[in-house]
Write a protein that holds these residues in place. Structure first.
Motif, PDB file in Angstrom:
ATOM      1  N   ALA A   1      24.234 -18.840  33.553  1.00  0.00           N
ATOM      2  CA  ALA A   1      22.921 -18.265  32.941  1.00  0.00           C
ATOM      3  C   ALA A   1      23.114 -16.798  33.187  1.00  0.00           C
ATOM      4  N   GLN A   2      22.706 -16.344  31.870  1.00  0.00           N
ATOM      5  CA  GLN A   2      22.678 -14.721  31.482  1.00  0.00           C
ATOM      6  C   GLN A   2      21.340 -14.137  31.465  1.00  0.00           C
ATOM      7  N   ASP A   3      21.136 -13.034  31.945  1.00  0.00           N
ATOM      8  CA  ASP A   3      19.889 -12.165  31.922  1.00  0.00           C
ATOM      9  C   ASP A   3      19.667 -11.983  30.272  1.00  0.00           C
ATOM     10  N   ILE A   4      18.513 -12.262  30.004  1.00  0.00           N
ATOM     11  CA  ILE A   4      17.958 -12.110  28.545  1.00  0.00           C
ATOM     12  C   ILE A   4      18.173 -10.565  28.160  1.00  0.00           C
ATOM     13  N   ARG A   5      17.756  -9.661  29.434  1.00  0.00           N
ATOM     14  CA  ARG A   5      17.778  -8.379  28.987  1.00  0.00           C
ATOM     15  C   ARG A   5      19.240  -7.863  28.979  1.00  0.00           C
ATOM     16  N   ASP A   6      20.106  -8.414  29.605  1.00  0.00           N
ATOM     17  CA  ASP A   6      21.704  -8.011  29.490  1.00  0.00           C
ATOM     18  C   ASP A   6      21.833  -8.472  27.716  1.00  0.00           C
TER      19      ASP A   6
ATOM     20  N   PHE B   1      20.113  -8.385  25.195  1.00  0.00           N
ATOM     21  CA  PHE B   1      19.360  -7.453  24.390  1.00  0.00           C
ATOM     22  C   PHE B   1      20.184  -6.162  24.091  1.00  0.00           C
ATOM     23  N   GLU B   2      20.285  -5.831  25.078  1.00  0.00           N
ATOM     24  CA  GLU B   2      21.158  -4.454  25.537  1.00  0.00           C
ATOM     25  C   GLU B   2      22.640  -4.419  24.827  1.00  0.00           C
ATOM     26  N   ALA B   3      23.143  -5.801  24.911  1.00  0.00           N
ATOM     27  CA  ALA B   3      24.461  -5.716  24.239  1.00  0.00           C
ATOM     28  C   ALA B   3      24.475  -5.784  22.735  1.00  0.00           C
ATOM     29  N   ASP B   4      23.180  -6.579  22.083  1.00  0.00           N
ATOM     30  CA  ASP B   4      22.927  -6.498  20.805  1.00  0.00           C
ATOM     31  C   ASP B   4      22.618  -5.320  20.202  1.00  0.00           C
ATOM     32  N   LYS B   5      22.049  -4.342  21.102  1.00  0.00           N
ATOM     33  CA  LYS B   5      21.684  -2.950  20.623  1.00  0.00           C
ATOM     34  C   LYS B   5      22.972  -2.167  20.447  1.00  0.00           C
TER      35      LYS B   5
END
Length: 199
Positions: free
Chosen positions: A2-7, A9-13
């Motif tokens: 399980a990964q944190d969804i916030r992480d 989004f940050e990687a995608d940005k």
């Protein structure tokens, strides 16, 4: 796992490029759009469809006004016609109206008469002969109509019924005689031609 969804989004940005449009892109787009569209408004053309539609509308309104203002005359005329139609039409009776057996007799004779008439071939040579027979047939047909009127007005009687049947028989016999005379006429004509050719 399980990964944190916030992480995520940050990687995608961090991977995203700058999606902004280049400078002047909108101006170039509008310039190309204006170039592909016609600059001058279309010149007004003579629209025949609009004129035709106007004429149809004008005629329809004229007709409607005419019928509206003349409706009283039409009603008066119809009343006059109804008042003049006092005498009902009476259908004349025939043999077929009296009984099914008499209808069979009448149908037989009429069919035979029509069949014999259809077999007659009119030529310039036999025209005079045929005209004489046709005239006699017309006289008999008129007499048949008078007898039918008498049958209608007086009612069925043995004399009238027999006279109608005799009339049909006489017309059929007349056509049989015509047929026989036409045969004699054609054989005489053939014999005359043979004699002329042998001479």
């Amino acid at each position: 796992m399980a990964q944190d969804i916030r992480d995520l989004f940050e990687a995608d940005k961090a991977h995203q490029k700058d999606d902004r449009l280049s400078e002047g892109h909108e101006a170039r787009f509008l310039e190309k759009l204006n170039a592909s569209l016609p600059q001058d408004p279309p010149k007004s053309k003579f629209n025949w469809m609009a004129i035709a539609a106007s004429l149809v509308l004008l005629f329809a309104l004229s007709y409607g006004g005419y019928t509206f203002f003349n409706a009283d005359q039409v009603i008066e005329t119809q009343q006059q016609v109804v008042e003049t139609e006092v005498k009902p039409v009476v259908k004349t009776k025939t043999l077929g109206d009296l009984s099914p057996d008499l209808k069979k007799v009448e149908d037989y004779y009429l069919a035979s008469i029509h069949t014999e008439l259809s077999k007659v071939e009119l030529t310039p040579e036999n025209k005079e002969l045929i005209d004489g027979y046709i005239q006699r047939l017309e006289e008999l047909t008129n007499e048949y109509k008078k007898l039918s009127i008498e049958l209608t007005e007086s009612g069925p009687s043995e004399l009238t019924v027999n006279a109608l049947i005799d009339n049909l028989k006489l017309r059929l016999n007349l056509l049989y005689r015509l047929r026989d005379q036409l045969k004699e006429f054609s054989t005489d004509a053939i014999a005359d031609e043979a004699v002329e050719q042998s001479i």
